[in-house]
Design a protein around this motif. Structure first.
Motif, PDB file in Angstrom:
ATOM      1  N   PRO A  44      76.405  24.461  75.695  1.00  0.00           N
ATOM      2  CA  PRO A  44      77.549  24.942  74.897  1.00  0.00           C
ATOM      3  C   PRO A  44      77.622  24.355  73.489  1.00  0.00           C
ATOM      4  CG  PRO A  44      78.273  23.632  76.819  1.00  0.00           C
ATOM      5  CD  PRO A  44      76.812  23.441  76.663  1.00  0.00           C
ATOM      6  N   LEU A  70      84.740  19.800  83.404  1.00  0.00           N
ATOM      7  CA  LEU A  70      84.215  20.357  84.649  1.00  0.00           C
ATOM      8  C   LEU A  70      83.776  19.255  85.613  1.00  0.00           C
ATOM      9  CD1 LEU A  70      83.547  23.236  85.537  1.00  0.00           C
ATOM     10  CD2 LEU A  70      81.400  23.044  84.270  1.00  0.00           C
ATOM     11  N   ARG A 171      66.960  13.006  79.805  1.00  0.00           N
ATOM     12  CA  ARG A 171      66.826  13.061  78.338  1.00  0.00           C
ATOM     13  C   ARG A 171      68.042  12.477  77.626  1.00  0.00           C
ATOM     14  NH1 ARG A 171      68.627  18.067  80.009  1.00  0.00           N
ATOM     15  NH2 ARG A 171      69.813  19.359  78.536  1.00  0.00           N
TER      16      ARG A 171
HETATM   17  C1  F6R Z   1      77.881  20.145  82.591  1.00  0.00           C
HETATM   18  C2  F6R Z   1      77.587  20.852  83.847  1.00  0.00           C
HETATM   19  C3  F6R Z   1      76.224  21.326  84.196  1.00  0.00           C
HETATM   20  C4  F6R Z   1      75.424  21.820  82.994  1.00  0.00           C
HETATM   21  C5  F6R Z   1      74.027  22.221  83.440  1.00  0.00           C
HETATM   22  C6  F6R Z   1      73.183  22.683  82.271  1.00  0.00           C
HETATM   23  O1  F6R Z   1      79.246  19.844  82.481  1.00  0.00           O
HETATM   24  O2  F6R Z   1      78.467  21.034  84.618  1.00  0.00           O
HETATM   25  O3  F6R Z   1      76.318  22.352  85.141  1.00  0.00           O
HETATM   26  O4  F6R Z   1      76.081  22.907  82.423  1.00  0.00           O
HETATM   27  O5  F6R Z   1      73.399  21.145  84.054  1.00  0.00           O
HETATM   28  O6  F6R Z   1      72.953  21.606  81.410  1.00  0.00           O
HETATM   29  P1  F6R Z   1      72.335  21.835  79.979  1.00  0.00           P
HETATM   30  O7  F6R Z   1      73.300  22.675  79.236  1.00  0.00           O
HETATM   31  O8  F6R Z   1      72.227  20.472  79.373  1.00  0.00           O
HETATM   32  O9  F6R Z   1      71.027  22.504  80.177  1.00  0.00           O
END
Ligand code: F6R
Length: 265
Positions: A44, A70, A171
């Motif tokens: 996001p 969340l 990461r």
């Molecule tokens: C974060 C969450 C996770 C991330 C998911 C994707 O609050 O609830 O579900 O949205 O792990 O993470 P990214 O966007 O870093 O690839």
């Protein structure tokens, strides 16, 4: 659900910002306090930057908004730079002018995380419903931190991360998997479904299989994000790479190009 397939991650950021701003403004217009549901992670970030730009340059106001996260890692001390509370403060809410007192998250540093999860669910239910919930998706189809196998009716609780998710998230911890907590407090899938509008954003080919399973696969706990199929108002915003395995991609593009002007998100 509405699948919005766009050329670039920047386009996705703009549409997510439109959808969030639209839902927040509509809810503010109905009066009372408005609850904005926030995800963390990288997906996001472009949308958050766009919201910040509109706040700075166009006067988009978040007065009257309360934010609920969340999920949160268990065991990171309050103020740890990678705790989700800290990340969202840094990336979004401080600059939006939201008082930390109206930015809520599960207390991952609590002595009793099981109780903290119950308490968070209660706080969310008392403040809610969430007007618009921003979501990302894990490469394994997780939603929030509801890993595969999570009950589709689950409420906020402690979950154990899969090794895959810990490796994905290393990461943010200097590539040190051992530094990534094993446990989290996450809103449940049933909790997430209580929001009025769900806006999921995914970019990059690593998310392509999960997106196809969530949108076009069966409703199954094996792909927690497939629970979105049960919700009445989902906007799923993906770039071409994340949408590459969608069998009905041409139809989604067709729908988008024939969207009625006043249809909104
Ligand atoms: C974060 C969450 C996770 C991330 C998911 C994707 O609050 O609830 O579900 O949205 O792990 O993470 P990214 O966007 O870093 O690839």
């Amino acid at each position: 659900m509405e699948v919005v397939l766009l050329p670039t991650p920047e386009d996705c950021g703009r549409v997510v910002a439109d959808a969030v701003a639209g839902s927040v403004l509509a809810a503010l217009g109905r009066g009372g306090s408005v609850v904005l549901g926030l995800a963390t992670g990288s997906s996001p970030l472009l949308a958050y930057r766009e919201l910040l730009r509109r706040h700075r340059e166009e006067g988009l106001s978040f007065d009257g908004v309360q934010a609920f996260l969340l999920d949160e890692y268990v065991g990171l001390p309050a103020g740890h730079p990678e705790s989700y509370r800290e990340v969202i403060r840094r990336e979004l809410t401080d600059e939006l002018g939201l008082d930390p007192a109206v930015v809520h998250g599960p207390d991952g540093a609590a002595a009793d995380p099981l109780q903290a999860a119950h308490d968070y669910e209660d706080r969310l239910l008392a403040a809610g419903p969430v007007a618009v919930q921003v979501l990302g998706i894990g490469a394994n189809g997780h939603l929030g931190f509801n890993e595969p196998g999570s009950s589709l009716a689950s409420r906020t609780r402690v979950k154990t991360l899969t090794e895959e998710t810990r490796i994905d998230n290393a990461r943010f911890f200097g590539d040190d998997v051992t530094a990534v907590p094993r446990h989290v407090i996450t809103q449940g899938l049933g909790t997430i479904l209580g929001a009025e509008h769900l806006v999921l954003v995914a970019t990059g080919e690593a998310k392509a299989a999960a997106i196809a399973a969530a949108v076009e696969g069966p409703l199954t706990a094996s792909c927690p994000a497939s629970v979105l199929q049960l919700h009445r108002h989902v906007t799923l915003v993906v770039d071409e790479a994340a949408g590459a395995q969608l069998a009905r991609a041409d139809y989604y593009r067709y729908v988008l190009s024939h969207k009625l002007t006043d249809q909104g998100w």
